[in-house]
Design a protein around this motif. Sequence first.
Motif, short mmCIF file in Angstrom:
data_model
loop_
_atom_site.label_atom_id
_atom_site.label_comp_id
_atom_site.label_asym_id
_atom_site.label_seq_id
_atom_site.Cartn_x
_atom_site.Cartn_y
_atom_site.Cartn_z
N TYR A 1 64.48 18.64 102.68
CA TYR A 1 63.29 19.14 103.37
C TYR A 1 63.12 18.42 104.71
CZ TYR A 1 58.48 20.39 104.39
OH TYR A 1 57.34 20.85 105.00
N ARG A 2 62.98 19.19 105.79
CA ARG A 2 62.84 18.64 107.14
C ARG A 2 61.48 18.93 107.76
NH1 ARG A 2 66.09 15.54 105.92
NH2 ARG A 2 68.31 15.90 105.96
N GLY A 3 60.64 19.69 107.08
CA GLY A 3 59.32 20.03 107.61
C GLY A 3 58.36 18.85 107.55
N GLU A 4 57.13 19.12 107.93
CA GLU A 4 56.10 18.07 107.93
C GLU A 4 55.73 17.73 106.49
OE1 GLU A 4 51.53 17.39 109.52
OE2 GLU A 4 52.83 18.81 110.57
N LEU A 5 55.69 16.44 106.21
CA LEU A 5 55.32 15.93 104.89
C LEU A 5 54.10 15.04 105.11
CD1 LEU A 5 56.06 15.93 101.91
CD2 LEU A 5 57.66 14.08 102.38
N LEU B 1 54.96 22.88 105.96
CA LEU B 1 54.13 21.72 105.64
C LEU B 1 54.01 21.57 104.14
CD1 LEU B 1 51.93 19.49 106.21
CD2 LEU B 1 50.28 21.36 106.20
N VAL B 2 54.25 20.36 103.66
CA VAL B 2 53.91 20.00 102.29
C VAL B 2 52.89 18.89 102.39
CG1 VAL B 2 54.69 19.08 100.08
CG2 VAL B 2 56.17 20.64 101.36
N GLU B 3 51.71 19.17 101.87
CA GLU B 3 50.61 18.20 101.88
C GLU B 3 50.53 17.59 100.48
OE1 GLU B 3 46.59 18.93 103.94
OE2 GLU B 3 46.25 19.40 101.82
N VAL B 4 50.67 16.28 100.40
CA VAL B 4 50.68 15.59 99.10
C VAL B 4 49.36 14.86 98.94
CG1 VAL B 4 51.87 13.91 97.67
CG2 VAL B 4 53.18 15.34 99.25
N SER B 5 48.67 15.17 97.86
CA SER B 5 47.35 14.60 97.60
C SER B 5 47.46 13.20 97.00
CB SER B 5 46.58 15.50 96.64
OG SER B 5 45.35 14.90 96.27
N PHE B 6 46.70 12.28 97.58
CA PHE B 6 46.53 10.93 97.04
C PHE B 6 45.04 10.74 96.74
CE2 PHE B 6 50.59 10.46 99.06
CZ PHE B 6 51.25 9.51 98.30
N PRO B 7 44.58 11.15 95.54
CA PRO B 7 43.16 11.05 95.22
C PRO B 7 42.66 9.61 95.16
CG PRO B 7 44.40 11.75 93.31
CD PRO B 7 45.36 11.72 94.44
N THR B 8 43.55 8.70 94.85
CA THR B 8 43.22 7.28 94.83
C THR B 8 44.45 6.50 95.30
OG1 THR B 8 42.60 5.39 93.45
CG2 THR B 8 43.79 7.15 92.37
N ASP C 1 57.39 15.19 116.62
CA ASP C 1 57.30 15.70 117.98
C ASP C 1 56.83 17.15 118.04
OD1 ASP C 1 58.24 13.31 119.02
OD2 ASP C 1 60.32 13.95 118.92
N ASP C 2 56.85 17.85 116.92
CA ASP C 2 56.46 19.26 116.94
C ASP C 2 54.94 19.39 116.83
OD1 ASP C 2 56.31 18.34 114.34
OD2 ASP C 2 57.22 20.11 113.44
N THR C 3 54.46 20.61 116.93
CA THR C 3 53.03 20.88 116.84
C THR C 3 52.58 20.76 115.39
OG1 THR C 3 53.24 22.44 118.67
CG2 THR C 3 51.26 22.62 117.32
N ALA C 4 51.41 20.18 115.20
CA ALA C 4 50.87 20.03 113.84
C ALA C 4 50.68 21.40 113.21
CB ALA C 4 49.56 19.27 113.88
N GLY D 1 59.53 9.02 103.32
CA GLY D 1 59.72 10.30 103.99
C GLY D 1 58.49 10.94 104.57
N PHE D 2 57.32 10.38 104.35
CA PHE D 2 56.11 10.94 104.96
C PHE D 2 56.17 10.76 106.47
CE2 PHE D 2 54.49 10.26 100.65
CZ PHE D 2 53.88 11.48 100.42
N ASP D 3 55.77 11.80 107.19
CA ASP D 3 55.75 11.71 108.65
C ASP D 3 54.42 12.16 109.24
OD1 ASP D 3 56.02 14.44 108.23
OD2 ASP D 3 58.04 14.54 109.02
#
Length: 153
Positions: free
Chosen positions: A89-93, A64-71, A20-23, A111-113
Motif C-alpha cells: 500500500y502506497r496511499g495515505e495511512l 486513504l486508510v484511516e486507522v483509529s486509535f481510541p486510546t 507531498d500529495d494533496t490531503a 508506515g504511518f505518514d
Amino acid sequence: MVDAFEVDVIDDRAHLRFRDDTAHEEPAVTLDAFLVDQSNATAVRIEPGDDARALIPLLDRIALVEVSFPTFRDGRGYSVARILREAGYRGELRAEGDVLVDQIPLMRRCGFDAFAPHSAIDPDVLRRSLERYGLHYQKAADAAVPVWKLRHG
C-alpha cells in the motif's frame, strides 16, 4: 535528518502530514461498509479489531486508510500499518485519535505518514522527538538501515 512535515488545520484540529500529495479529505467509510456496499469509496476507516488483511486485494483502489486509535494504549493500529505497507500500500495511512507526540516516531517507522491527533501537538516538540534517535536496531516500513547492518554489512 527529519522528514519534512506540514501541519494543516482541518475541522479545528491539526493534521500532520509527511506526504507531498494533496490531503485526501473524502469521509472514510467503515471496513464492513467498504467490503459490502460502498466499494466505490476511496477512503476506509479501520477500527481496533478489524482485519486489515481484507483490504489487501483492493489496495489499488484506496487513496486513504484511516486507522483509529481510541486510546494511546491500544497498539493494534501499528500492526495494521505494517500489514498494509508490507502488502504494498502506497496511499495515505493516517493515525487518528489518541495519538501522542512520543508515539509518532514509532508510528512513522510502521508506515504511518499522516496523523489526526485529538489533542494539539507542538511542531517543535514533534521535530525534537523525531530527531532524538538517529539509528535503529530493527527493520521497519521506513527506509532506515538497521545499525547492525551498518556495522556488519
